[in-house]
Design a protein around this motif. Structure first.
Motif, PDB file in Angstrom:
ATOM      1  N   LYS A 157       0.832  -1.209   0.000  1.00  0.00           N
ATOM      2  CA  LYS A 157       0.000   0.000   0.000  1.00  0.00           C
ATOM      3  C   LYS A 157       0.868   1.263   0.000  1.00  0.00           C
ATOM      4  CE  LYS A 157      -3.878  -2.224   2.381  1.00  0.00           C
ATOM      5  NZ  LYS A 157      -4.617  -2.330   3.666  1.00  0.00           N
TER       6      LYS A 157
ATOM      7  N   ILE B 116       2.119   1.803  -3.520  1.00  0.00           N
ATOM      8  CA  ILE B 116       1.046   2.316  -4.378  1.00  0.00           C
ATOM      9  C   ILE B 116       0.855   3.811  -4.148  1.00  0.00           C
ATOM     10  CG2 ILE B 116      -1.452   2.259  -4.780  1.00  0.00           C
ATOM     11  CD1 ILE B 116      -1.300  -0.786  -4.168  1.00  0.00           C
TER      12      ILE B 116
ATOM     13  N   GLN C 249       1.541   6.917  -6.800  1.00  0.00           N
ATOM     14  CA  GLN C 249       0.447   7.820  -7.159  1.00  0.00           C
ATOM     15  C   GLN C 249       0.863   9.282  -6.940  1.00  0.00           C
ATOM     16  OE1 GLN C 249      -2.604   6.258  -4.583  1.00  0.00           O
ATOM     17  NE2 GLN C 249      -3.582   5.101  -6.221  1.00  0.00           N
TER      18      GLN C 249
END
Length: 768
Positions: free
Chosen positions: A670, A673, A677
């Motif tokens: 996570k 990610i 982003q």
């Protein structure tokens, strides 16, 4: 081939001879520092140029010592009305040289008395540099060609960024309906030049003028965005380049300068891609689009992208056909005038002028063909990372080669930037990270407000590796030449440091209109009274100058009350009260100070741009400046990821490595990610900032400023959790990185302000 300025000199044409004795008397009396008391004079004439006669004055003092100057005058004999206005040239050169970073020669004096040497003239600085008369740059290496063209684009952008109101040129011309008026003017000039002997393209020229009048862009009728200072004849051979560096040191020949539609300058500078206007017997169009682009010279779209990026202007595809046709039309009229002067015997360009009539005809034909094309300009290419090894020295090279090619992804750095990144990472790993412990020890000692002796060694290594001063500071864009000489040069050399004094303890400084610090004009000084805090860098013993934001006029419109001014930190009345702590860190020796300003008197010349320009400067620097914070947060998060993974692979808990626990794997994924982003959001913000400027990119910038610190906090918190007790101690860098990231949710503008910006833009979009 490149030519030194001195190689363009020849004996004075008899038709342009001057009264040298009268000139010498005038120069001794009016040019500051002119050799005296009884110097000898040697006069030569520049072969380059087809308009106002230009001379080199070489003055030698009796006891030794020689200086060179340049004299530019109106031509002798009958001239066209409003042409050859040397008075306007002097006016614009003086304004630009005194108040902007546009490279121009220094002007010394203007003589409007025609009895001295026959016509009005002015005297200016002699620049020993290089001129490139041939747009193909023969004999120049491909990489150097690219740098020269990009430097040309950036110099034009610098001219177009000039605030004419701030430098006293607000009445230099009308901004609105520029193209409309120019078409009418050049049509009249063409008719006056051709007289009775109508050239072969006479009717086509009139037809072209009619088409231009019918197709003037709607934007031309406005005096708003896209209008301002126009050079009028911006091309490579009106630029003087540094003898050894690929940067412009002087923009010359301002005869046609005025205020108006700046895209006309842009299109005119792009004519080498369309036509070869070299004065020769050639009759075909030439131009890179017909003959092929020489190796190293950028594509037209690449050249325009650099200009648009630096000038913060939109892509000009919609009206490109008009602007190129207009440039060819105007060029044809100019060359028709040159040919007319040649026939009259007073053309300053010598025998080259005899080909001017042929060039004029070719330009008319080219323009008529161009307006019948279906496609004239492709879409804007993507711009990759833009990094400079030494921006204060390499005005023309700091972003050389930054345009991405078609087979690259949108945010893939080019080879130059990839090489620079590799060098930077290696430098950090070899020299910076190993010293972190040593620097931290000093920061915790009683000597923490001193400079570690190894810091100078590291600075010297960084300079040697080309890793010094990767970002341009605010003074580069907004300071006068005198301010830059006094403060910017030593800052960039690393000899001094600066601090930014804006935030105040008694008001909510996230709304800068609340600021109460006063800056009052008293004669040749400003007197400052107020209290500031969180002035980062002010505790550093090398800090010598503060950029302070305060109010010069409390009764002015809300966003015109504030000004920025330079304050020598040693000025009487500047009282550093204390260092402020950030979650217990004092960030010594850099520090964050609370400072009281009590009747601090600074010279009026220390004001930046002028009174009431504080918000303008703030907005100009906060977009790029704060995006740098986002970039650093990405780096801090990557550092946290690396430390986290190393710890998880090396520590055992409950019978297995931390990296083998399912909860860790899920959290690690996570974090990656969210980091990627945020990285893409920051890159998109940087791209929009390059292409559209601060105002149009404000939405995506606000998103990046919210996303980056929140992402970094989550990643660093996870890294601290994996380290256990060590993570919140001072044994690792994690706690300090976390504290820094947390402050940027406030120091970089509160999240709430950025979220408000995003939401308002979203509502506006919905209404539209």
């Amino acid at each position: 081939m490149a030519k030194l300025i001195s190689e363009l000199l020849w004996p004075v044409d008899p038709a342009h001879a001057l009264d040298e004795a009268a000139l010498l008397r005038y120069a001794v009396a009016n040019v500051p520092g002119f050799p005296g008391p009884a110097p000898t004079l040697a006069l030569t004439q520049f072969a380059h140029g087809q308009s106002n006669p230009t001379y080199c004055i070489q003055a030698s003092a009796p006891g030794g010592g020689t200086r060179r100057y340049v004299l530019r005058k109106k031509p002798p004999g009958a001239i066209l009305q409003s042409a050859h206005a040397v008075e306007r040239e002097y006016q614009v050169l003086k304004a630009l040289g005194s108040h902007t970073d546009v490279p121009v020669p220094k002007v010394y004096c203007l003589c409007t008395d025609a009895t001295v040497i026959g016509t009005p003239f002015y005297i200016m600085e002699y620049l020993e540099g290089i001129i490139y008369p041939d747009n193909t740059l023969p004999g120049v290496a491909p990489s150097k060609r690219r740098a020269i063209y990009f430097s040309t684009a950036k110099t034009l952008a610098a001219i177009h960024r000039v605030d004419v109101n701030a430098i006293g040129l607000q009445k230099y011309g009308r901004r609105d309906n520029y193209c409309k008026r120019q078409v009418e003017r050049w049509e009249k000039q063409y008719l006056a030049s051709t007289g009775e002997g109508k050239p072969a393209r006479y009717q086509r020229m009139l037809d072209l003028a009619r088409w231009l009048k019918e197709n003037v862009p709607e934007e031309d009728s406005s005096a708003g965005a896209g209008t301002g200072l126009v050079h009028g004849d911006f091309r490579a051979d009106n630029l003087v380049f540094h003898p050894t560096e690929d940067r412009v040191i002087g923009v010359i020949d301002w005869e046609l300068s005025t205020l108006g539609n700046q895209m006309c300058d842009v299109a005119y500078s792009c004519l080498p891609y369309i036509i070869d206007a070299t004065p020769t017997e050639r009759t075909n169009y030439g131009g890179f689009q017909h003959t092929g682009i020489p190796d190293g010279i950028p594509q037209l779209e690449e050249y325009l992208s650099v200009y648009c990026s630096f000038s913060e202007r939109p892509w000009p595809a919609a009206n490109w056909k008009f602007y190129i046709a207009f440039s060819l039309f105007r060029g044809a009229s100019i060359y028709a005038g040159v040919y007319h002067r040649w026939t009259m015997g007073n053309a300053s360009g010598g025998e080259r002028a005899k080909f001017a009539g042929r060039i004029a005809n070719t330009m008319v034909d080219c323009a008529c063909d161009f307006i019948n094309r279906e496609h004239v300009l492709q879409g804007q290419p993507s711009i990759g990372f833009q990094v400079s090894a030494a921006p204060w020295q390499e005005f023309g090279r700091e972003q050389e080669g930054s345009i991405s090619t078609k087979d690259q992804g949108k945010f893939v750095p080019n080879e130059k930037v990839m090489h620079l990144r590799k060098k930077l990472m290696k430098f950090m790993e070899d020299h910076i990270y190993p010293m972190e412990g040593e620097f931290y020890k000093l920061a915790q000692s009683t000597s923490r407000w001193t400079i570690h002796p190894e810091e100078e060694t590291l600075e010297a290594l960084a300079k040697k590796e080309g890793l010094w001063n990767l970002f341009i500071p605010v003074l580069m864009r907004y300071g006068t030449k005198e301010q830059q000489k006094q403060w910017l040069v030593p800052l960039l050399e690393g000899k001094i440091r600066s601090g930014f004094a804006m935030t105040e303890p008694q008001v909510a400084s996230s709304d800068a209109t609340n600021i109460e610090c006063s800056i009052s004009r008293q004669g040749d000084f400003y007197v400052i009274n107020g209290r500031k805090w969180w002035t980062s860098g002010a505790m550093d013993p090398r800090c010598k100058v503060l950029i302070l934001m305060g109010k010069t006029d409390f009764s002015a419109p809300k966003h015109k009350q504030q000004s920025m001014i330079l304050v020598d930190i040693n000025t009487p009345g500047v009282q550093i009260k204390r260092p402020l702590l950030v979650f217990g860190f004092d960030d010594a020796p850099h520090g964050h100070a609370e400072i009281v300003f009590e009747n601090v008197r600074v010279p009026a010349t220390n004001i930046l741009l002028g009174e009431g320009r504080g918000f303008e400067i703030a907005q100009g620097r906060l977009g790029p400046g704060r995006l740098h914070h986002c970039m650093r947060l990405i780096g801090a998060a990557e550092r946290g990821m690396g430390l986290m993974v190393d710890r998880a692979l090396s520590r055992t808990a409950f019978g297995k490595r931390i990296a083998q626990h399912g909860s860790f794997l899920s959290d690690l994924a996570k974090c990656r990610i969210e980091l990627e982003q945020a990285r893409l959001l920051v890159l998109e913000a940087a791209d929009q900032l390059d292409r559209h400027g601060n105002k149009k990119a404000r939405g995506i910038l606000a998103m990046a400023k919210v996303a980056a610190p929140n992402m970094a906090l989550k990643v660093l918190d996870m890294a601290m959790q994996v380290h256990g007790a060590a993570g919140v101690s001072s044994d690792t860098v994690l706690s300090h990185l976390w504290a820094t990231a947390r402050t940027l949710r406030i120091a970089d503008g509160p999240d709430e302000v950025h979220l408000g910006t995003i939401a308002k833009l979203e509502l506006q979009r919905a209404r539209l």
